[in-house]
Design a protein around this motif. Structure first.
Motif, PDB file in Angstrom:
ATOM      1  N   TYR A  81       5.367  -2.596   0.681  1.00  0.00           N
ATOM      2  CA  TYR A  81       5.472  -2.774  -0.765  1.00  0.00           C
ATOM      3  C   TYR A  81       6.701  -2.037  -1.303  1.00  0.00           C
ATOM      4  O   TYR A  81       6.784  -0.813  -1.189  1.00  0.00           O
ATOM      5  CB  TYR A  81       4.185  -2.304  -1.457  1.00  0.00           C
ATOM      6  CG  TYR A  81       3.028  -3.184  -1.045  1.00  0.00           C
ATOM      7  CD1 TYR A  81       2.702  -4.325  -1.788  1.00  0.00           C
ATOM      8  CD2 TYR A  81       2.314  -2.930   0.125  1.00  0.00           C
ATOM      9  CE1 TYR A  81       1.681  -5.178  -1.383  1.00  0.00           C
ATOM     10  CE2 TYR A  81       1.295  -3.776   0.538  1.00  0.00           C
ATOM     11  CZ  TYR A  81       0.981  -4.903  -0.210  1.00  0.00           C
ATOM     12  OH  TYR A  81      -0.015  -5.748   0.199  1.00  0.00           O
ATOM     13  N   GLU A  82       7.625  -2.800  -1.877  1.00  0.00           N
ATOM     14  CA  GLU A  82       8.872  -2.240  -2.397  1.00  0.00           C
ATOM     15  C   GLU A  82       8.606  -1.048  -3.314  1.00  0.00           C
ATOM     16  O   GLU A  82       9.265  -0.015  -3.207  1.00  0.00           O
ATOM     17  CB  GLU A  82       9.655  -3.311  -3.169  1.00  0.00           C
ATOM     18  CG  GLU A  82      11.018  -2.824  -3.646  1.00  0.00           C
ATOM     19  CD  GLU A  82      11.739  -3.843  -4.546  1.00  0.00           C
ATOM     20  OE1 GLU A  82      11.108  -4.796  -5.033  1.00  0.00           O
ATOM     21  OE2 GLU A  82      12.955  -3.645  -4.756  1.00  0.00           O
ATOM     22  N   GLU A  83       7.596  -1.201  -4.190  1.00  0.00           N
ATOM     23  CA  GLU A  83       7.355  -0.154  -5.197  1.00  0.00           C
ATOM     24  C   GLU A  83       6.917   1.178  -4.562  1.00  0.00           C
ATOM     25  O   GLU A  83       7.001   2.224  -5.194  1.00  0.00           O
ATOM     26  CB  GLU A  83       6.310  -0.617  -6.215  1.00  0.00           C
ATOM     27  CG  GLU A  83       4.962  -0.894  -5.580  1.00  0.00           C
ATOM     28  CD  GLU A  83       3.942  -1.472  -6.568  1.00  0.00           C
ATOM     29  OE1 GLU A  83       3.940  -1.037  -7.735  1.00  0.00           O
ATOM     30  OE2 GLU A  83       3.150  -2.347  -6.157  1.00  0.00           O
ATOM     31  N   HIS A  84       6.455   1.133  -3.319  1.00  0.00           N
ATOM     32  CA  HIS A  84       5.980   2.366  -2.678  1.00  0.00           C
ATOM     33  C   HIS A  84       7.035   3.038  -1.788  1.00  0.00           C
ATOM     34  O   HIS A  84       6.805   4.132  -1.274  1.00  0.00           O
ATOM     35  CB  HIS A  84       4.725   2.088  -1.860  1.00  0.00           C
ATOM     36  CG  HIS A  84       3.556   1.695  -2.711  1.00  0.00           C
ATOM     37  ND1 HIS A  84       3.217   2.383  -3.849  1.00  0.00           N
ATOM     38  CD2 HIS A  84       2.664   0.669  -2.598  1.00  0.00           C
ATOM     39  CE1 HIS A  84       2.158   1.812  -4.414  1.00  0.00           C
ATOM     40  NE2 HIS A  84       1.807   0.761  -3.669  1.00  0.00           N
ATOM     41  N   GLY A  95       3.446 -12.384   9.907  1.00  0.00           N
ATOM     42  CA  GLY A  95       4.868 -12.008   9.815  1.00  0.00           C
ATOM     43  C   GLY A  95       5.065 -10.591   9.306  1.00  0.00           C
ATOM     44  O   GLY A  95       4.099  -9.857   9.065  1.00  0.00           O
ATOM     45  N   CYS A  96       6.335 -10.216   9.152  1.00  0.00           N
ATOM     46  CA  CYS A  96       6.674  -8.877   8.662  1.00  0.00           C
ATOM     47  C   CYS A  96       7.277  -9.053   7.277  1.00  0.00           C
ATOM     48  O   CYS A  96       8.409  -9.525   7.140  1.00  0.00           O
ATOM     49  CB  CYS A  96       7.671  -8.215   9.609  1.00  0.00           C
ATOM     50  SG  CYS A  96       6.970  -7.930  11.242  1.00  0.00           S
ATOM     51  N   MET A  97       6.511  -8.698   6.256  1.00  0.00           N
ATOM     52  CA  MET A  97       6.871  -9.067   4.893  1.00  0.00           C
ATOM     53  C   MET A  97       7.154  -7.861   3.998  1.00  0.00           C
ATOM     54  O   MET A  97       6.509  -6.826   4.085  1.00  0.00           O
ATOM     55  CB  MET A  97       5.729  -9.869   4.256  1.00  0.00           C
ATOM     56  CG  MET A  97       5.238 -11.055   5.079  1.00  0.00           C
ATOM     57  SD  MET A  97       6.556 -12.246   5.545  1.00  0.00           S
ATOM     58  CE  MET A  97       6.990 -12.874   3.917  1.00  0.00           C
ATOM     59  N   LEU A  98       8.126  -8.068   3.110  1.00  0.00           N
ATOM     60  CA  LEU A  98       8.380  -7.121   2.026  1.00  0.00           C
ATOM     61  C   LEU A  98       7.837  -7.740   0.739  1.00  0.00           C
ATOM     62  O   LEU A  98       8.194  -8.871   0.389  1.00  0.00           O
ATOM     63  CB  LEU A  98       9.891  -6.883   1.873  1.00  0.00           C
ATOM     64  CG  LEU A  98      10.275  -5.966   0.701  1.00  0.00           C
ATOM     65  CD1 LEU A  98       9.910  -4.516   1.013  1.00  0.00           C
ATOM     66  CD2 LEU A  98      11.762  -6.086   0.377  1.00  0.00           C
ATOM     67  N   GLU A 117       7.775 -12.428  -2.068  1.00  0.00           N
ATOM     68  CA  GLU A 117       7.680 -11.914  -0.696  1.00  0.00           C
ATOM     69  C   GLU A 117       8.882 -12.378   0.128  1.00  0.00           C
ATOM     70  O   GLU A 117       9.292 -13.531   0.032  1.00  0.00           O
ATOM     71  CB  GLU A 117       6.393 -12.421  -0.034  1.00  0.00           C
ATOM     72  CG  GLU A 117       5.150 -11.985  -0.792  1.00  0.00           C
ATOM     73  CD  GLU A 117       3.859 -12.264  -0.028  1.00  0.00           C
ATOM     74  OE1 GLU A 117       3.947 -12.761   1.117  1.00  0.00           O
ATOM     75  OE2 GLU A 117       2.797 -11.962  -0.586  1.00  0.00           O
ATOM     76  N   PHE A 118       9.422 -11.469   0.895  1.00  0.00           N
ATOM     77  CA  PHE A 118      10.551 -11.809   1.770  1.00  0.00           C
ATOM     78  C   PHE A 118      10.255 -11.344   3.184  1.00  0.00           C
ATOM     79  O   PHE A 118       9.602 -10.314   3.374  1.00  0.00           O
ATOM     80  CB  PHE A 118      11.837 -11.114   1.305  1.00  0.00           C
ATOM     81  CG  PHE A 118      12.345 -11.612  -0.006  1.00  0.00           C
ATOM     82  CD1 PHE A 118      13.131 -12.764  -0.066  1.00  0.00           C
ATOM     83  CD2 PHE A 118      12.026 -10.945  -1.180  1.00  0.00           C
ATOM     84  CE1 PHE A 118      13.594 -13.233  -1.282  1.00  0.00           C
ATOM     85  CE2 PHE A 118      12.487 -11.416  -2.409  1.00  0.00           C
ATOM     86  CZ  PHE A 118      13.272 -12.557  -2.460  1.00  0.00           C
ATOM     87  N   GLU A 119      10.782 -12.071   4.150  1.00  0.00           N
ATOM     88  CA  GLU A 119      10.607 -11.626   5.526  1.00  0.00           C
ATOM     89  C   GLU A 119      11.595 -10.489   5.812  1.00  0.00           C
ATOM     90  O   GLU A 119      12.775 -10.576   5.441  1.00  0.00           O
ATOM     91  CB  GLU A 119      10.851 -12.791   6.482  1.00  0.00           C
ATOM     92  CG  GLU A 119      10.180 -12.535   7.828  1.00  0.00           C
ATOM     93  CD  GLU A 119      10.174 -13.794   8.705  1.00  0.00           C
ATOM     94  OE1 GLU A 119      10.122 -13.639   9.928  1.00  0.00           O
ATOM     95  OE2 GLU A 119      10.226 -14.904   8.146  1.00  0.00           O
TER      96      GLU A 119
END
Lengths: 361, 361
Positions: free
Chosen positions: A274-277, A338-341, A348-350
């Motif tokens: 999670y980007e925010e974290h 998958g590996c997601m952001l 969501e982006f890989e």
């Protein structure tokens, strides 16, 4: 680097230089049985311990730039990079073997500075320098450091143990070392530009310029993260004190993206970050703004943070949430997910490994 | 080196290259618990064993010349140099950690050749490659190899244990590797000279020249000693079989003079070495004659022999005299008697370390 008051290395010779640099060394670990001075160092570890070995080869112009890296800092950082690899296995570093190849540009005083930094790092982490070799190089400086450490047999943590639902944790904050590098590179470019503009001009200007100190005020933390990184011994000690055994761990040298992908591919799992974290320092954010860079991209791909990235079972949630300087940034999923952001806006982006890879340059 | 049919390293990337080179590796030692692929290799040695660690940093243009050293031979020799250090402590090598820094000149096929040589050396000596890192370099190739080995706790042999009246022994013969180097350097000079003389001349001549093979017949042994040295595992095994525990030992990498002086200074003793007993190969003597060099000087100061020099109590005289490929060349004296060479004509000279010292060049 020492320009004046130089003692040429040839005055001591290879063996003389090694003796000069290492003869005040004193070992602190019982596992160090014989140090510098023979064909090998001799170690002895107690039963029940596994031995961890790692080596890094650092090349001038690729891994460090001596125009803005003092030799003492370089010695310190060279040690830290290796200590960090031992902590990343949940181990404690105990010995260092140091080999240097140097061109004629370097003098005895440069090597003294380098060793001063090396010894400072070693004494802060309880590590013995047990081998020190020097040889020559046609161009530049090459540094090879081998670190040997120990861990209880059942406490070694690999990259391949992450399981679905595990929490993903990171120590400290990310992207600051990369920002420090951008700052130093910018000042170097400005300095070179000023030199060029004065070409054939006022020699006094050149003299003044060479003593000019760029203004880094308010950005000291970024420089420190780049020039004097700290391997996270404290986190390994806290994990032990809290009785948390991570299921997987790696140190962040090439950027968060690259490292979480190592854990996921070796553990055959996916992840959601999670980007925010993602932990960021205030100065990192300000500097990213100034350079018109996306701060999350810097944190994901910047590299040289030497923070620890690890996973713990979800049952350790409460314990890990209470740890100082550790943040939960996501969780492990099935491989097929998958590996997601997950961005702040919900997109969501890989994750891609755009990390620092000198061989792709 | 591969000039055509090159696969650029950038097509694989750093991690891809490491995987490509190491994914067929299989460990043979029980002490190897986890090999390539994590932040550290993980080892576990049985109680009663001491652990030996050594590292060598080899730089292109200083330690090797790729104009006449095939990559496969370089891989083989890089391993041998390190194995030899472990044998010199009366130990058995078990693991190797390999770090390489390479410039754009090198391609995947070059690294495959290097690893082929490395693996050949390791399999002959029962050694596991447990770490393999590659990074880039601005110029040339740098090779850092760390070797880890084991020895029984009471069987480690240091440089500092030689006692008065001990016999001084050496394995194999000396000076041949140095002669091999002279031969290769001479051919390189001839080749460069021919190229210069044809400058701006016939392109076909240049083409032919590049395929010309110098005539080394009758001198193969010298080339082999230079390009494919063998660390003396067999001598360590023979010593154990004969139940001989040397009082001191070192491997001869910088020349007999330099090494015996290490033993004497660290043991605080003197020595008498007899010129007539220094073992020489016939080809070494012929080549020295051809080059107008004193063959004893070459044997004393040549370096890169990777033979073992050791001392044994005089009570082991009979046992050591019967060993294959071992010669008694002198004995240990009081420190005050100095370190002396007794020539064939009865004259005595003090031994000097004129050995191969790249930092003094």
């Amino acid at each position: 680097m020492h320009e004046t008051n130089r003692t040429e290395i040839s005055t001591l010779g290879e063996f003389g230089l090694i003796r000069h640099l290492t003869d005040t060394l004193q070992s602190v670990n019982a596992s160090t049985r014989y140090s510098v001075g023979d064909d090998c160092a001799v170690l002895e570890y107690p039963a029940g311990k596994q031995i961890l070995v790692t080596n890094d080869l650092l090349m001038e112009g690729i891994h460090f730039d001596l125009t803005y890296t003092p030799m003492k800092h370089l010695g310190y950082k060279s040690a830290m990079v290796n200590l960090s690899d031992v902590y990343a296995m949940n181990g404690m570093p105990k010995q260092l073997v140091v080999s240097l190849a140097l061109s004629k540009r370097f003098c005895v005083e440069d090597m003294e500075d380098f060793y001063e930094g090396l010894k400072l790092a070693c004494s802060a982490h309880g590590v013995d320098i047990v081998g020190g070799d020097t040889t020559s190089s046609l161009t530049g400086l090459a540094i090879s450091i081998t670190c040997i450490g120990e861990a209880d047999k059942d406490k070694v943590v690999y990259r391949h143990g992450a399981k679905e639902t595990d929490l993903i944790c990171v120590s400290g904050n990310l992207g600051a070392a990369y920002m420090g590098l951008q700052l130093l590179e910018r000042e170097k470019a400005v300095f070179n530009q000023q030199l060029r503009e004065n070409k054939g001009g006022n020699p006094r200007f050149e003299e003044e310029l060479s003593h000019a100190q760029p203004d880094f005020s308010g950005k000291e933390y970024l420089l420190e993260r780049q020039l004097k990184p700290e391997a996270r011994r404290d986190i390994i000690q806290s994990l032990a004190a809290e009785n948390i055994l991570p299921t997987s761990m790696i140190d962040i040298s090439d950027g968060l993206s690259s490292e979480i992908l190592h854990i996921c591919s070796q553990s055959k799992v996916g992840c959601r970050i999670y980007e925010e974290h993602i932990p960021l320092d205030y100065q990192t954010a300000v500097m990213a703004e100034e350079l018109n860079l996306n701060v999350t991209t810097c944190a994901l791909n910047g590299g040289e943070d030497y923070e620890l990235l690890f996973t713990v079972p979800i049952t350790d949630h409460e314990k890990v949430s209470q740890m100082t300087d550790v943040k939960i940034i996501g969780h492990i999923t099935q491989s097929s997910a998958g590996c997601m952001l997950i961005c702040r806006d919900g997109n969501e982006f890989e994750l891609k490994a755009q990390g620092w890879n000198p061989l792709k340059k």
